[in-house]
Design a protein around this motif. Structure first.
Motif, PDB file in Angstrom:
ATOM      1  N   LEU A 377       0.838  -1.201   0.000  1.00 21.53           N
ATOM      2  CA  LEU A 377       0.000   0.000   0.000  1.00 21.53           C
ATOM      3  C   LEU A 377       0.872   1.248   0.000  1.00 21.53           C
ATOM      4  O   LEU A 377       2.013   1.221   0.463  1.00 21.53           O
ATOM      5  CB  LEU A 377      -0.899   0.028   1.243  1.00 21.53           C
ATOM      6  CG  LEU A 377      -1.680  -1.232   1.604  1.00 21.53           C
ATOM      7  CD1 LEU A 377      -2.482  -0.998   2.873  1.00 21.53           C
ATOM      8  CD2 LEU A 377      -2.597  -1.647   0.485  1.00 21.53           C
ATOM      9  N   GLY A 378       0.292   2.329  -0.493  1.00 21.66           N
ATOM     10  CA  GLY A 378       1.017   3.602  -0.467  1.00 21.66           C
ATOM     11  C   GLY A 378       0.280   4.625  -1.291  1.00 21.66           C
ATOM     12  O   GLY A 378      -0.514   4.269  -2.169  1.00 21.66           O
ATOM     13  N   PRO A 379       0.519   5.923  -1.045  1.00 24.38           N
ATOM     14  CA  PRO A 379      -0.111   6.954  -1.863  1.00 24.38           C
ATOM     15  C   PRO A 379       0.397   6.866  -3.304  1.00 24.38           C
ATOM     16  O   PRO A 379       1.397   6.203  -3.573  1.00 24.38           O
ATOM     17  CB  PRO A 379       0.333   8.278  -1.215  1.00 24.38           C
ATOM     18  CG  PRO A 379       1.135   7.919  -0.031  1.00 24.38           C
ATOM     19  CD  PRO A 379       1.437   6.473  -0.052  1.00 24.38           C
ATOM     20  N   THR A 531      -3.477  -2.107  -3.736  1.00 20.99           N
ATOM     21  CA  THR A 531      -4.864  -1.636  -3.780  1.00 20.99           C
ATOM     22  C   THR A 531      -4.966  -0.236  -3.172  1.00 20.99           C
ATOM     23  O   THR A 531      -4.162   0.136  -2.316  1.00 20.99           O
ATOM     24  CB  THR A 531      -5.817  -2.601  -3.042  1.00 20.99           C
ATOM     25  OG1 THR A 531      -7.155  -2.094  -3.110  1.00 20.99           O
ATOM     26  CG2 THR A 531      -5.437  -2.784  -1.577  1.00 20.99           C
ATOM     27  N   HIS A 532      -5.985   0.521  -3.631  1.00 27.43           N
ATOM     28  CA  HIS A 532      -6.293   1.819  -3.018  1.00 27.43           C
ATOM     29  C   HIS A 532      -7.551   1.723  -2.150  1.00 27.43           C
ATOM     30  O   HIS A 532      -7.949   2.688  -1.525  1.00 27.43           O
ATOM     31  CB  HIS A 532      -6.498   2.890  -4.092  1.00 27.43           C
ATOM     32  CG  HIS A 532      -5.217   3.415  -4.647  1.00 27.43           C
ATOM     33  ND1 HIS A 532      -4.125   3.709  -3.852  1.00 27.43           N
ATOM     34  CD2 HIS A 532      -4.844   3.710  -5.915  1.00 27.43           C
ATOM     35  CE1 HIS A 532      -3.146   4.165  -4.609  1.00 27.43           C
ATOM     36  NE2 HIS A 532      -3.547   4.164  -5.857  1.00 27.43           N
ATOM     37  N   PHE A 533      -8.216   0.548  -2.152  1.00 26.89           N
ATOM     38  CA  PHE A 533      -9.360   0.345  -1.274  1.00 26.89           C
ATOM     39  C   PHE A 533      -8.828  -0.158   0.060  1.00 26.89           C
ATOM     40  O   PHE A 533      -8.436  -1.314   0.179  1.00 26.89           O
ATOM     41  CB  PHE A 533     -10.313  -0.704  -1.858  1.00 26.89           C
ATOM     42  CG  PHE A 533     -11.112  -0.235  -3.035  1.00 26.89           C
ATOM     43  CD1 PHE A 533     -12.289   0.468  -2.856  1.00 26.89           C
ATOM     44  CD2 PHE A 533     -10.698  -0.514  -4.328  1.00 26.89           C
ATOM     45  CE1 PHE A 533     -13.032   0.894  -3.946  1.00 26.89           C
ATOM     46  CE2 PHE A 533     -11.434  -0.094  -5.418  1.00 26.89           C
ATOM     47  CZ  PHE A 533     -12.611   0.618  -5.227  1.00 26.89           C
ATOM     48  N   MET A 534      -8.812   0.716   1.050  1.00 29.81           N
ATOM     49  CA  MET A 534      -8.194   0.324   2.317  1.00 29.81           C
ATOM     50  C   MET A 534      -8.948  -0.795   3.029  1.00 29.81           C
ATOM     51  O   MET A 534      -8.358  -1.566   3.765  1.00 29.81           O
ATOM     52  CB  MET A 534      -8.057   1.540   3.252  1.00 29.81           C
ATOM     53  CG  MET A 534      -6.981   2.502   2.817  1.00 29.81           C
ATOM     54  SD  MET A 534      -5.341   1.729   2.672  1.00 29.81           S
ATOM     55  CE  MET A 534      -5.076   1.811   0.914  1.00 29.81           C
ATOM     56  N   GLU A 535     -10.269  -0.906   2.785  1.00 33.13           N
ATOM     57  CA  GLU A 535     -10.978  -2.018   3.426  1.00 33.13           C
ATOM     58  C   GLU A 535     -10.476  -3.353   2.880  1.00 33.13           C
ATOM     59  O   GLU A 535     -10.571  -4.383   3.547  1.00 33.13           O
ATOM     60  CB  GLU A 535     -12.506  -1.887   3.261  1.00 33.13           C
ATOM     61  CG  GLU A 535     -13.034  -2.006   1.848  1.00 33.13           C
ATOM     62  CD  GLU A 535     -13.164  -0.677   1.128  1.00 33.13           C
ATOM     63  OE1 GLU A 535     -14.034  -0.580   0.246  1.00 33.13           O
ATOM     64  OE2 GLU A 535     -12.392   0.252   1.430  1.00 33.13           O
ATOM     65  N   GLU A 536      -9.906  -3.348   1.659  1.00 25.80           N
ATOM     66  CA  GLU A 536      -9.378  -4.592   1.091  1.00 25.80           C
ATOM     67  C   GLU A 536      -8.089  -5.031   1.789  1.00 25.80           C
ATOM     68  O   GLU A 536      -7.739  -6.213   1.754  1.00 25.80           O
ATOM     69  CB  GLU A 536      -9.130  -4.427  -0.410  1.00 25.80           C
ATOM     70  CG  GLU A 536     -10.416  -4.276  -1.174  1.00 25.80           C
ATOM     71  CD  GLU A 536     -10.232  -4.296  -2.674  1.00 25.80           C
ATOM     72  OE1 GLU A 536     -11.256  -4.427  -3.357  1.00 25.80           O
ATOM     73  OE2 GLU A 536      -9.108  -4.162  -3.177  1.00 25.80           O
ATOM     74  N   ALA A 569      -6.775   6.503  14.995  1.00 27.37           N
ATOM     75  CA  ALA A 569      -7.244   5.734  13.840  1.00 27.37           C
ATOM     76  C   ALA A 569      -8.038   4.515  14.312  1.00 27.37           C
ATOM     77  O   ALA A 569      -7.583   3.771  15.161  1.00 27.37           O
ATOM     78  CB  ALA A 569      -6.053   5.286  13.002  1.00 27.37           C
ATOM     79  N   THR A 570      -9.240   4.345  13.744  1.00 27.25           N
ATOM     80  CA  THR A 570     -10.085   3.207  14.142  1.00 27.25           C
ATOM     81  C   THR A 570     -10.197   2.170  13.038  1.00 27.25           C
ATOM     82  O   THR A 570     -10.463   1.012  13.304  1.00 27.25           O
ATOM     83  CB  THR A 570     -11.507   3.699  14.497  1.00 27.25           C
ATOM     84  OG1 THR A 570     -11.974   4.489  13.388  1.00 27.25           O
ATOM     85  CG2 THR A 570     -11.515   4.522  15.757  1.00 27.25           C
ATOM     86  N   ASP A 571     -10.008   2.592  11.782  1.00 25.81           N
ATOM     87  CA  ASP A 571     -10.081   1.642  10.679  1.00 25.81           C
ATOM     88  C   ASP A 571      -8.839   1.795   9.812  1.00 25.81           C
ATOM     89  O   ASP A 571      -7.999   2.660  10.045  1.00 25.81           O
ATOM     90  CB  ASP A 571     -11.361   1.850   9.858  1.00 25.81           C
ATOM     91  CG  ASP A 571     -11.456   3.261   9.286  1.00 25.81           C
ATOM     92  OD1 ASP A 571     -10.427   3.972   9.228  1.00 25.81           O
ATOM     93  OD2 ASP A 571     -12.569   3.669   8.898  1.00 25.81           O
ATOM     94  N   MET A 572      -8.727   0.965   8.772  1.00 23.74           N
ATOM     95  CA  MET A 572      -7.520   0.961   7.949  1.00 23.74           C
ATOM     96  C   MET A 572      -7.354   2.258   7.164  1.00 23.74           C
ATOM     97  O   MET A 572      -6.242   2.724   6.951  1.00 23.74           O
ATOM     98  CB  MET A 572      -7.549  -0.253   7.006  1.00 23.74           C
ATOM     99  CG  MET A 572      -6.247  -0.504   6.291  1.00 23.74           C
ATOM    100  SD  MET A 572      -4.811  -0.607   7.396  1.00 23.74           S
ATOM    101  CE  MET A 572      -5.108  -2.193   8.129  1.00 23.74           C
TER     102      MET A 572
END
Length: 595
Positions: A377-379, A531-536, A569-572
């Protein structure tokens, strides 16, 4: 005309001629009725082929309605499309920036195209450059911008004149969470300060939740409409979360829940729990249907739950295959012949990649085990795609050690490539060939022939529910992505590389895709994914977060969330943003101290 409405559609239909003249016309919109309010954000959501882009193009006057009526800003869209185009702005999915022109030159060009008066240009440009944070990069060519910056420049060019209505077709596809957050700040600021009316199509339910009104579309029709809260309320009492026993992965519990498809509509991992939804006719899951030690509690319904519920309902009514049955069907033909290896299957030590003076990846080290799902992951512009391409053998490393499937990638790239499958970010198969011809071509390229090639193609068609004679380029995005996966798995690789494979596909297709990935990993195939979908990222066993070529975090999704916990932070998604922003702030401080 009701002046508080920017768009009024009545029995709106749009059909297209089929490629094969013997076939009937294809209906993209089937009797749409809508009244979209002025001065607010309105979202269009729905799976591939729902008709969202067609509807936006009709509003923009780029298509003519086949029947029914469409009024935009009080103007008849069929009779006066040019009048509408003079008063609206439209940003399509692939916005046409001129790559060799600078940011400033792109803005000038679009201002010329829209006849923006010279006296208001400077003020308009200054404001757009300010809110998009592009003011210090005006001389940079558009082709040298990151994906997120390109999207922001596209939005700025779309807004060089002040429109009465702004149409945005999935503006945040393919951009990272930071850029997506920035893009939404800009849009919300414009709605508030300029009383702008915005219609946006999106694949992200958290974006739709920010809108005043949401239209759920499916196969050219409106399934449901209302505020996010009204839509969520329709499924109150059906939403739950389950915490798996200590020894079980969340995705294993998810697969277990999806097998109970007579009770369960949807299940998705989030953090350390699995969020699931029961069916209307059995709001409670019977005892004994869950692994021992699983803790279940009810939770508040969200828009994504409602969206999945409406789509499953529509699919069921259309008597199409139930998504859960189909997800399991996708993997029943996979036969993995890999022996379990001892030790890691990928070893990266002090990996460096330079392009001239620029260091894209700086001294990165990590290992990946067999059968692991590992997320990079990364910007945009962080170096993750460069790292990814080096791991695949598509790009040589400048220095460092890189072993993939027991082969030193710096000295034997061809040998290593025989053991890997690769699915690129953009559809990279031959669009003018049939599904069958593509599979034959790629099977041959991987060294398969005769009976084995025929058998692998047969398996792939069944496994991914593909029609052999379909023209590849005409498939919906979700099916294009399935075909890419089928081609990459033909030679039964040990490692599968997936570069943003779910970019631009809807939540329904993403669920089925991740179910398949989980099964492949369970059978010993190692998955490396960006991926850019952090929930993934929650589906991954471990993730690495990179920025500016450096490794910022490495560990399980839980480890990474804990690392960012001090920032609340509470989620990814919030963890990712906190980790990247913290590192950037430290970098600025050290630069300031060194100055």
């Amino acid at each position: 005309m009701n002046h508080s409405s920017v768009v009024i559609a009545k029995d709106l239909q749009k059909s297209f001629k089929a490629e094969n003249k013997k076939l009937p016309d294809v209906f993209a919109l089937q009797g749409l009725n809508m009244q979209i309010q002025a001065g607010q954000l309105t979202a269009l959501v729905g799976p591939d082929g729902a008709g969202k882009t067609t509807f936006l193009r009709l509003i923009a006057g780029l298509y003519q309605p086949s029947s029914g009526s469409l009024e935009v800003l009080g103007i008849n869209a069929a009779k006066n499309p040019q009048q509408i185009q003079n008063r609206i702005s439209y940003m399509p999915q692939r916005f046409g920036l001129y790559e060799d022109l600078s940011i400033q030159e792109n803005l000038n060009l679009y201002a010329d195209l829209h006849n923006v008066a010279q006296e208001i240009r400077q003020q308009r440009f200054a404001r757009l450059l300010d809110i998009t944070d592009l003011a210090e990069f005006t001389e940079r060519p558009a082709g040298k911008l990151s994906g997120g910056m390109k999207q922001k420049l596209g939005l700025a060019c779309t807004l060089v004149r002040s429109p009465e209505l702004l149409l945005l077709d999935e503006p945040s596809v393919g951009v990272d969470p930071l850029s997506r957050r920035d893009l939404w700040r800009i849009i919300e600021q414009l709605v508030k300060e300029e009383n702008l009316s915005v219609i946006i199509s999106t694949a992200y339910m958290d974006e739709a939740e920010r809108c005043a009104e949401v239209y759920v579309m499916y196969e050219g029709k409106i399934l449901e409409q209302g505020t996010p809260k009204q839509l969520s309320e329709q499924i109150r009492g059906l939403t739950w979360q389950a915490k798996p026993p200590e020894t079980m992965k969340a995705r294993t519990l998810q697969a277990h829940l999806l097998e109970n498809h007579q009770y369960i509509t949807d299940a998705v991992p989030k953090g350390d729990v699995v969020r699931f939804m029961t069916k209307k006719n059995c709001p409670e899951l019977p005892s004994g249907q869950l692994p021992q030690g699983t803790i279940v509690q009810s939770r508040q319904p969200e828009l994504e739950d409602a969206f999945m519920f409406f789509l499953h309902q529509a699919q069921h009514q259309a008597q199409s295959i139930d998504q859960n049955d189909h997800s399991q069907e996708l993997v029943q033909h996979i036969q993995v012949e890999h022996a379990v290896s001892q030790g890691p299957i990928i070893v990266v030590k002090d990996l460096v990649r330079k392009f001239g003076d620029f260091t894209a990846v700086a001294s990165t080290s990590f290992e990946v085990q067999q059968g692991e799902i590992f997320g990079l992951l990364g910007p945009n512009g962080a170096g993750k795609t460069t790292t990814f391409r080096m791991l695949c053998g598509l790009l040589p490393a400048t220095s460092g050690t890189l072993d993939v499937a027991g082969v030193n990638l710096r000295h034997a790239r061809a040998q290593a490539r025989a053991k890997i499958g690769y699915v690129s970010q953009k559809f990279a198969l031959y669009g003018n060939l049939t599904v069958l011809d593509n599979l034959k071509f790629f099977g041959g390229a991987y060294g398969l022939s005769g009976k084995r090639l025929h058998q692998q193609i047969e398996n792939a068609m069944q496994q991914f529910n593909l029609k052999p004679q379909a023209i590849s380029g005409e498939l919906p995005n979700g099916f294009k992505q399935r075909l890419s996966m089928a081609a990459a798995l033909l030679h039964q690789p040990e490692i599968l590389f997936l570069d943003e494979p779910t970019s631009g596909i809807d939540p329904l297709a993403r669920r089925a895709f991740w179910y398949t990935i989980g099964e492949l990993a369970n059978q010993g195939i190692t998955i490396i994914i960006t991926t850019h979908f952090m929930e993934e990222a929650e589906y991954c066993d471990r993730i690495a977060i990179q920025d500016a070529g450096k490794m910022l975090a490495l560990g399980s999704p839980k480890d990474v969330r804990q690392q960012a916990n001090s920032a609340g932070a509470t989620d990814m998604n919030s963890a990712f943003i906190a980790i990247v922003e913290q590192a950037r702030a430290q970098k600025r401080q050290s630069k300031g101290a060194g100055a």
